[in-house]
Design a protein around this motif. Structure first.
Motif, PDB file in Angstrom:
ATOM      1  N   PRO A 144      11.325  33.375  36.900  1.00  0.00           N
ATOM      2  CA  PRO A 144      11.315  33.490  38.369  1.00  0.00           C
ATOM      3  C   PRO A 144      10.293  32.587  39.058  1.00  0.00           C
ATOM      4  CG  PRO A 144      10.164  35.348  37.383  1.00  0.00           C
ATOM      5  CD  PRO A 144      10.656  34.495  36.236  1.00  0.00           C
ATOM      6  N   THR A 171      13.483  41.176  43.705  1.00  0.00           N
ATOM      7  CA  THR A 171      12.716  39.958  43.972  1.00  0.00           C
ATOM      8  C   THR A 171      11.256  40.334  44.125  1.00  0.00           C
ATOM      9  OG1 THR A 171      13.171  40.172  46.339  1.00  0.00           O
ATOM     10  CG2 THR A 171      14.595  38.685  45.084  1.00  0.00           C
ATOM     11  N   GLN A 220      10.113  34.930  45.069  1.00  0.00           N
ATOM     12  CA  GLN A 220      11.535  34.828  44.738  1.00  0.00           C
ATOM     13  C   GLN A 220      12.407  34.993  45.983  1.00  0.00           C
ATOM     14  OE1 GLN A 220      11.137  37.717  41.293  1.00  0.00           O
ATOM     15  NE2 GLN A 220      13.102  36.761  40.842  1.00  0.00           N
ATOM     16  N   SER A 236      14.947  34.218  38.245  1.00  0.00           N
ATOM     17  CA  SER A 236      15.237  33.050  39.087  1.00  0.00           C
ATOM     18  C   SER A 236      14.347  32.959  40.323  1.00  0.00           C
ATOM     19  CB  SER A 236      16.706  33.014  39.547  1.00  0.00           C
ATOM     20  OG  SER A 236      17.542  32.919  38.432  1.00  0.00           O
ATOM     21  N   ALA A 237      13.985  31.716  40.668  1.00  0.00           N
ATOM     22  CA  ALA A 237      13.224  31.490  41.889  1.00  0.00           C
ATOM     23  C   ALA A 237      14.145  31.639  43.087  1.00  0.00           C
ATOM     24  CB  ALA A 237      12.604  30.092  41.862  1.00  0.00           C
ATOM     25  N   SER A 280       8.645  38.157  48.719  1.00  0.00           N
ATOM     26  CA  SER A 280      10.013  37.735  48.423  1.00  0.00           C
ATOM     27  C   SER A 280      10.990  38.077  49.542  1.00  0.00           C
ATOM     28  CB  SER A 280      10.470  38.404  47.124  1.00  0.00           C
ATOM     29  OG  SER A 280      10.622  39.788  47.324  1.00  0.00           O
ATOM     30  N   GLY A 314      10.332  27.970  38.144  1.00  0.00           N
ATOM     31  CA  GLY A 314      11.416  28.941  38.242  1.00  0.00           C
ATOM     32  C   GLY A 314      12.769  28.264  38.281  1.00  0.00           C
TER      33      GLY A 314
END
Lengths: 481, 258
Positions: free
Chosen positions: A275, A335, A339, A309-310, A368, A283
């Protein structure tokens, strides 16, 4: 300890990403950049027939004319598509007849992933195909499946061995020009999984694929095609990890599901790409197109637990073409830190008496941004279509965001559409209540988050549910796990 | 430790506490011995619930002076969960909802976390089940209720009964019941009071915080304290509660002002 915003923040700081190791295996990597020659070279490397090469080239031409979409609620620096290598394979690659032949380092990687093939073999019931970087390295249980006529192999192998099936279905659910990332994937996909369940066969085990990006500066573009023939059933699991890297890595997959008359496909994903660190550096960019088509009386269920995941851009969808077909989408998206996720589904009702259910649970922490974006479309011919959508958001701290973008289009008066949405925050009073019963803050958050996500966790196959719960805890907490 | 403190379950000395700079508790002194039931009464805003929260370790409140000891051990620096592990239980006036977490799962987690803190193994499932069965019968709780999400959609009475059920499961040394009677009809009140009475042993102690005398007809206190403006202004036996019921708080206010 009291639970203040400050302490909560600390509490939520990323636990070191558990899967952030790098396997030092010699790779055969293409030079960076993308042009027709690279597309041809990929196709050649895979020993593909000419029709496949042409199919890719057509996709590449379409892609060149397309613009990267900007409508999603995410901000990121666009990848330089000419700075990516589009093919990377472990160079000692090829076909392993038994595990003994596999590079020991690779086996070690599998062990770290917690999916040691040794164990998997014993753990009857799960067949695994592992896609590392770009190449599918091992598929177990092939024989057991073959006895039932089930085909489960890499997509490259399928293109060579079962060209008529691939040719008939590839690109029928997600056309090459569907969107920017799908077009790119169609041009350069390097591997992925293929699965065919014959008429009336109930697949006796969960089929499972693990995706992992390893090599620096590469993109991963896997393509999955699942065909459930009339009256068949399959449950498919997909897991994803990537090592920690400073630069962003690109992942643009396409998954197509075809459920013919009376067939059922359950597709479960646990996505845990790197992430990025807690400053938001690095990420994976996860730009994925997943869609399934249901013929008469068919059913497709998407279940996803997205913690990595970013940037995530992903909308597993169902085209309910046949009468009485059913589409389901169950999602948990977490998130944290920096993120960003823009995820949801599309339920396209074409047939009569079609039914869809959407349960989306978004959990945002840190700084996020977490968005649900969903479309429910009832077309003119879809008499008595029904949809139920429920979108719940859980916020942790004061600096994150939760957003809901539901789109509803009904062109038939008989449609019944329900939409429910809630937003809540983990309250200090909830934490204190748990504390007072002897449960520390970290455990309390895990308990509350698991409770919040329960409806979706319950939809996952058993072994995946356990892993998913663990992932939720790791993603959100300091040291649980 | 001095001889007279050895028997104390709870000893509060000169306790001052404030919230957002405003002093709520202004020098509380209280001693509770094992086997005793103490009632703390007082008008709205006198600091009753604050006292309960401060003993349980809610850090919304800042302790500015004084000490709280449980069996001779000072609690002041302990986190709320550590106090719970030491045997402090608070029955909340407003129990919170935790969606998706069943009463059973919550209790299982609470008991096992407490056992872990005490260096014990997790409670075996069959033992846990037996205990749940036993305690739910004691409090006349329908077993279906235990698979519902914690406090979600519970009626006022169900919430309070659930608090006492948790108390029965946790078996605390010191239980503090904060306005447990509010929101209960007379039948539910009897069930809850009956449960509390049956859980009483010579080794544990109970503090009942209440606005009205009504609950004290069923849970008979050994001592009654009147809290007014952050201080205990009068203590007595159970007859003090009746006197308050009859005459209200004004006469105490006047007495205290003298």
């Amino acid at each position: 300890m009291a639970y203040t915003e400050e302490e909560l923040k600390k509490e939520l700081e990323t636990k070191e990403y558990e899967y952030g190791f790098y396997t030092d295996i010699e790779s055969d990597t293409f030079p960076v950049g993308l042009n027709e020659d690279i597309v041809r070279a990929i196709s050649k490397k895979k020993e593909e027939p000419e029709w496949m090469t042409d199919w890719r080239l057509e996709a590449f031409r379409v892609w060149k004319e397309m613009e990267e979409p900007e409508w999603a609620n995410v901000k990121y620096k666009k990848p330089d598509f000419q700075a990516i290598s589009y093919y990377s394979a472990p160079s000692k690659k090829p076909k392993y007849d038994s595990l003994d032949e596999v590079d020991p380092e690779l086996l070690d990687t599998f062990k770290k992933l917690g999916i040691s093939l040794d164990e998997q073999k014993k753990l009857a019931g799960v067949a695994v195909d592992v896609v590392m970087d770009s190449v599918s390295v091992a598929t177990t249980f092939k024989k057991t499946l073959a006895e039932k006529g089930i085909i489960f192999c890499s997509i490259s192998e399928a293109i060579r061995e079962y060209p008529e099936l691939v040719k008939k279905y590839i690109g029928t659910v997600v056309p090459r020009k569907d969107n920017f990332y799908a077009a790119l994937n169609s041009a350069v996909f390097s591997d992925g999984s293929f699965c065919y369940i014959p008429k009336g066969v109930r697949c006796p085990m969960e089929l499972s694929t693990y995706f992992r990006i390893n090599q620096a500066g590469t993109g991963q573009f896997e393509r999955t095609l699942v065909i459930a023939d009339e009256g068949s059933y399959v449950s498919y699991l997909e897991g994803c990890t990537a090592p920690m890297r400073d630069e962003n890595q690109l992942h643009a997959a396409v998954v197509e599901l075809i459920a013919l008359d009376d067939a059922e496909i359950k597709y479960s994903t646990v996505q845990n790409w790197f992430p990025g660190d807690k400053e938001g550096k690095g990420g994976v960019f996860n730009f994925v197109t997943k869609r399934g088509i249901c013929e008469t009386n068919a059913k497709i269920s998407w279940t996803q637990v997205e913690t990595g995941s970013a940037v995530t851009w992903k909308y597993p969808s169902c085209v309910l073409k046949g009468d009485n077909s059913i589409g389901e989408f169950y999602s948990i998206a977490v998130t944290n830190n920096y993120q960003q996720a823009d995820t949801g589904t599309k339920m396209i009702h074409l047939g009569r008496n079609t039914k869809s259910t959407i349960i989306s649970k978004g959990i945002s922490a840190g700084k996020s941004q977490n968005s649900y974006r969903g479309l429910v479309q009832i077309n003119g011919r879809a008499e008595n279509a029904r949809n139920f959508s429920q979108c719940d958001s859980l916020l942790m701290g004061n600096e994150c965001g939760a957003h809901t973008f539901p789109y509803i289009e009904a062109k038939n008066k008989t449609a019944q559409i329900e939409h429910e949405a809630t937003t809540s925050k983990i309250g200090e009073d909830q934490i204190f209540y748990c504390n007072q019963r002897g449960i520390d803050t970290e455990k309390a958050i895990a308990l509350i988050v698991n409770g919040f996500s329960k409806e979706v966790l319950n939809k996952l196959p058993m072994e995946f549910a356990v892993e998913a719960q663990k992932l939720l805890e790791i993603s959100l907490e300091g040291s649980v796990g | 430790m001095a001889g007279n403190t050895e028997t104390d379950m709870l000893k509060i000395k000169n306790l001052h506490a404030s919230v957002e700079g405003k002093e709520i508790l202004k020098g509380i002194n209280l001693e509770v011995n094992p086997g005793e039931v103490h009632a703390i009464m007082g008008p709205n805003g006198s600091g009753k619930s604050t006292l309960a929260s401060v003993i349980a370790g809610n850090e919304d409140f800042e302790v500015t002076d004084g000490t709280i000891e449980l069996e001779g051990e000072e609690l002041n620096e302990l986190a709320p969960e550590e106090r719970a592990h030491q045997g402090v239980f608070l029955s909340f006036q407003y129990p919170v909802e935790i969606p998706g977490v069943t009463v059973t799962n919550f209790m299982k987690t609470a008991i096992n976390e407490t056992r872990k803190a005490r260096g014990l193994e997790e409670m075996p499932a069959n033992e846990m089940l037996k205990k749940i069965r036993e305690k739910s019968e004691l409090l006349e709780i329908d077993r279906k209720f235990l698979s519902r999400s914690l406090n979600e959609g519970f009626s006022g009475g169900e919430k309070k009964r659930n608090e006492i059920f948790q108390m029965a499961m946790m078996e605390p040394k010191l239980a503090i019941l904060d306005e447990t009677d509010s929101g209960l009809d007379i039948d539910a009140l009897k069930v809850v009071a009956n449960g509390v009475n049956r859980l009483k042993t010579p080794q544990n102690a109970t503090i009942v915080i209440t606005h009205y005398q009504r609950l004290l007809d069923y849970i008979v206190p050994d001592h009654v304290h009147v809290l007014l403006n952050g201080k205990i202004v009068k203590s007595g036996g159970k007859e003090l509660a009746l006197e308050l019921e009859e005459k209200g708080y004004d006469w105490i206010k006047q007495e205290a002002a003298v």
